[in-house]
Write a protein that holds these residues in place. Structure first.
Motif, PDB file in Angstrom:
ATOM      1  N   ASP A   1       0.831  -1.207   0.000  1.00 47.72           N
ATOM      2  CA  ASP A   1       0.000   0.000   0.000  1.00 47.72           C
ATOM      3  C   ASP A   1       0.867   1.260   0.000  1.00 47.72           C
ATOM      4  N   PHE A   2       1.944   1.230   0.778  1.00 42.86           N
ATOM      5  CA  PHE A   2       2.870   2.365   0.762  1.00 42.86           C
ATOM      6  C   PHE A   2       3.534   2.491  -0.609  1.00 42.86           C
ATOM      7  N   HIS A   3       3.879   1.342  -1.190  1.00 47.13           N
ATOM      8  CA  HIS A   3       4.480   1.345  -2.524  1.00 47.13           C
ATOM      9  C   HIS A   3       3.525   1.979  -3.536  1.00 47.13           C
ATOM     10  N   GLN A   4       2.247   1.654  -3.415  1.00 48.53           N
ATOM     11  CA  GLN A   4       1.260   2.203  -4.342  1.00 48.53           C
ATOM     12  C   GLN A   4       1.149   3.716  -4.202  1.00 48.53           C
ATOM     13  N   LEU A   5       1.363   4.226  -2.993  1.00 53.79           N
ATOM     14  CA  LEU A   5       1.342   5.674  -2.791  1.00 53.79           C
ATOM     15  C   LEU A   5       2.478   6.356  -3.548  1.00 53.79           C
ATOM     16  N   LEU A   6       3.605   5.661  -3.687  1.00 52.71           N
ATOM     17  CA  LEU A   6       4.699   6.224  -4.474  1.00 52.71           C
ATOM     18  C   LEU A   6       4.316   6.312  -5.948  1.00 52.71           C
ATOM     19  N   LEU A   7       3.551   5.320  -6.408  1.00 47.59           N
ATOM     20  CA  LEU A   7       3.134   5.288  -7.810  1.00 47.59           C
ATOM     21  C   LEU A   7       1.948   6.209  -8.070  1.00 47.59           C
ATOM     22  N   GLU A   8       1.021   6.247  -7.126  1.00 48.88           N
ATOM     23  CA  GLU A   8      -0.194   7.048  -7.282  1.00 48.88           C
ATOM     24  C   GLU A   8      -0.415   7.877  -6.017  1.00 48.88           C
ATOM     25  N   PRO A   9       0.293   8.987  -5.889  1.00 44.08           N
ATOM     26  CA  PRO A   9       0.151   9.826  -4.693  1.00 44.08           C
ATOM     27  C   PRO A   9      -1.204  10.523  -4.679  1.00 44.08           C
TER      28      PRO A   9
ATOM     29  N   GLY B   1       5.353  15.943  -2.857  1.00 38.82           N
ATOM     30  CA  GLY B   1       4.316  15.945  -1.828  1.00 38.82           C
ATOM     31  C   GLY B   1       4.777  15.301  -0.528  1.00 38.82           C
ATOM     32  N   ASN B   2       4.123  15.685   0.563  1.00 37.38           N
ATOM     33  CA  ASN B   2       4.466  15.155   1.887  1.00 37.38           C
ATOM     34  C   ASN B   2       4.256  13.656   1.985  1.00 37.38           C
ATOM     35  N   THR B   3       3.194  13.163   1.360  1.00 35.83           N
ATOM     36  CA  THR B   3       2.882  11.737   1.484  1.00 35.83           C
ATOM     37  C   THR B   3       4.021  10.880   0.967  1.00 35.83           C
ATOM     38  N   ARG B   4       4.466  11.148  -0.246  1.00 35.80           N
ATOM     39  CA  ARG B   4       5.531  10.320  -0.820  1.00 35.80           C
ATOM     40  C   ARG B   4       6.856  10.529  -0.099  1.00 35.80           C
ATOM     41  N   LEU B   5       7.124  11.761   0.322  1.00 35.04           N
ATOM     42  CA  LEU B   5       8.362  12.008   1.052  1.00 35.04           C
ATOM     43  C   LEU B   5       8.398  11.190   2.341  1.00 35.04           C
ATOM     44  N   ASN B   6       7.274  11.114   3.034  1.00 29.50           N
ATOM     45  CA  ASN B   6       7.240  10.353   4.278  1.00 29.50           C
ATOM     46  C   ASN B   6       7.246   8.847   4.039  1.00 29.50           C
ATOM     47  N   VAL B   7       6.744   8.398   2.902  1.00 32.44           N
ATOM     48  CA  VAL B   7       6.886   6.979   2.559  1.00 32.44           C
ATOM     49  C   VAL B   7       8.361   6.640   2.366  1.00 32.44           C
ATOM     50  N   VAL B   8       9.099   7.518   1.694  1.00 32.28           N
ATOM     51  CA  VAL B   8      10.532   7.285   1.504  1.00 32.28           C
ATOM     52  C   VAL B   8      11.247   7.285   2.854  1.00 32.28           C
ATOM     53  N   ARG B   9      10.851   8.180   3.747  1.00 35.67           N
ATOM     54  CA  ARG B   9      11.435   8.191   5.092  1.00 35.67           C
ATOM     55  C   ARG B   9      11.155   6.877   5.815  1.00 35.67           C
ATOM     56  N   LEU B  10       9.947   6.363   5.656  1.00 39.04           N
ATOM     57  CA  LEU B  10       9.600   5.089   6.282  1.00 39.04           C
ATOM     58  C   LEU B  10      10.451   3.955   5.725  1.00 39.04           C
ATOM     59  N   VAL B  11      10.642   3.945   4.409  1.00 37.82           N
ATOM     60  CA  VAL B  11      11.485   2.913   3.789  1.00 37.82           C
ATOM     61  C   VAL B  11      12.906   2.991   4.344  1.00 37.82           C
TER      62      VAL B  11
ATOM     63  N   SER C   1      -0.148   2.235  17.170  1.00 36.62           N
ATOM     64  CA  SER C   1       0.063   2.426  15.737  1.00 36.62           C
ATOM     65  C   SER C   1       1.454   1.966  15.381  1.00 36.62           C
ATOM     66  N   SER C   2       1.554   1.076  14.382  1.00 33.38           N
ATOM     67  CA  SER C   2       2.865   0.595  13.958  1.00 33.38           C
ATOM     68  C   SER C   2       3.727   1.729  13.455  1.00 33.38           C
ATOM     69  N   LEU C   3       3.113   2.678  12.734  1.00 34.06           N
ATOM     70  CA  LEU C   3       3.893   3.765  12.158  1.00 34.06           C
ATOM     71  C   LEU C   3       4.534   4.619  13.232  1.00 34.06           C
ATOM     72  N   GLN C   4       3.882   4.714  14.409  1.00 33.62           N
ATOM     73  CA  GLN C   4       4.439   5.554  15.452  1.00 33.62           C
ATOM     74  C   GLN C   4       5.748   4.995  15.983  1.00 33.62           C
ATOM     75  N   GLN C   5       5.996   3.700  15.782  1.00 39.03           N
ATOM     76  CA  GLN C   5       7.276   3.129  16.170  1.00 39.03           C
ATOM     77  C   GLN C   5       8.407   3.715  15.334  1.00 39.03           C
ATOM     78  N   PHE C   6       8.048   4.293  14.184  1.00 36.37           N
ATOM     79  CA  PHE C   6       9.048   4.858  13.291  1.00 36.37           C
ATOM     80  C   PHE C   6       9.056   6.378  13.333  1.00 36.37           C
ATOM     81  N   GLY C   7       8.383   6.971  14.328  1.00 38.67           N
ATOM     82  CA  GLY C   7       8.403   8.420  14.459  1.00 38.67           C
ATOM     83  C   GLY C   7       7.427   9.134  13.557  1.00 38.67           C
ATOM     84  N   PHE C   8       6.383   8.443  13.073  1.00 42.64           N
ATOM     85  CA  PHE C   8       5.396   9.055  12.195  1.00 42.64           C
ATOM     86  C   PHE C   8       4.054   9.147  12.904  1.00 42.64           C
ATOM     87  N   ASN C   9       3.214  10.054  12.418  1.00 42.81           N
ATOM     88  CA  ASN C   9       1.817  10.051  12.819  1.00 42.81           C
ATOM     89  C   ASN C   9       0.976  10.212  11.569  1.00 42.81           C
ATOM     90  N   ASP C  10      -0.314   9.991  11.696  1.00 40.78           N
ATOM     91  CA  ASP C  10      -1.182   9.968  10.519  1.00 40.78           C
ATOM     92  C   ASP C  10      -1.130  11.264   9.725  1.00 40.78           C
TER      93      ASP C  10
END
Length: 273
Positions: A28-36, A54-64, A253-262
């Motif tokens: 799903d995160f990968h799909q956000l990179l393709l279709e933000p 955009g912020n969404t894709r930048l934060n997906v890259v940070r998560l990766v 939230s799993s994402l919060q383990q990586f320093g992210f929030n929704d």
């Protein structure tokens, strides 16, 4: 375990259950990179961005980048199957002025080159020393054509500058990425594998790489007085830190383990490109 350059030990301590919870969502995160999320095109002094990063894709890259730092075999395998690294490299070379993106990609590649293979990637003990090969490095050099893309981007930038154009914004990062390959090939834990992968390149590509590192890269390093052994240049601001840390949120939230929030995955208007 030794940490990759610019990284710190706490980032390697992650609850395995958190990683396994994130793994099924990687597609799903990968799909956000393709279709933000849809965003208006952005007109800039150097052209039109449609779509912007955009912020969404930048934060997906940070998560990766954070997931790569965990050096977990199941995560690495899923990222390879999705070709997420290939898409991130596409973004790096497309958005030539977004340094927020460039530093994250530099961190990703530095970790891949410097980290030893994930534990389950090591073959069982035999009478000889076990073969140690990183599946991420193999993917980067073969599927993603890492070497070829660096040389091509460098040559394209030189051509643009010779015609009066501006130096591309990612060139400083590209210099450090190329130096990281050279350093890890010579002295890194994955040196033999990197050397083997380079030797397996088509003869023309291998010759171009050798000419590049002895020519343009060497000349650039002399101008910049870069110490190839010292990779302390690879760092990020507190906002871009990839260490795993307590985000201060108390929700499950799993994402919060990586320093992210929704909210960080919602596009906003304050990010260039």
């Amino acid at each position: 375990m030794d940490c990759p350059p610019g990284m710190s030990h706490p980032s390697f301590s992650v609850n395995h259950s958190i990683l396994e919870a994130v793994r099924p969502r990687l597609k799903d995160f990968h799909q956000l990179l393709l279709e933000p999320p849809k965003a208006n095109l952005m007109k800039t002094t150097w052209g039109v961005l449609d779509p912007p990063v955009g912020n969404t894709r930048l934060n997906v890259v940070r998560l990766v980048a954070s997931l790569l730092q965990s050096n977990t075999h199941s995560i690495n395998t899923e990222l390879i199957n999705l070709n997420t690294l290939g898409i991130i490299l596409d973004m790096y070379f497309k958005y030539i002025w977004n340094n927020f993106l460039h530093i994250q990609v530099e961190i990703c590649t530095a970790m891949i080159l410097a980290m030893p293979p994930a534990p389950t990637e090591i073959q069982p003990d035999t009478e000889q020393d076990p073969a140690r090969e990183s599946i991420l490095i193999k993917h980067l050099f073969q599927k993603c054509q890492f070497i070829q893309r660096i040389v091509e981007a460098w040559s394209s930038n030189e051509k643009d500058q010779a015609e009066g154009g501006r130096r591309r914004g990612y060139m400083g990062h590209l210099t450090r990425i190329a130096n990281s390959i050279v350093h890890n090939c010579d002295k890194g834990p994955n040196g033999p594998q990197i050397q083997q992968l380079i030797s397996e390149l088509p003869a023309e590509d291998r010759d171009k790489w050798e000419a590049f590192i002895s020519g343009q890269l060497s000349d650039t390093n002399k101008r910049n007085t870069v110490d190839l052994v010292n990779t302390h240049h690879i760092h990020s601001s507190s906002d871009d830190e990839v260490d795993f840390k307590d985000s201060g949120f108390h929700q499950d939230s799993s994402l919060q383990q990586f320093g992210f929030n929704d909210e960080e995955f919602a596009d906003q208007d304050d990010v260039v490109e």
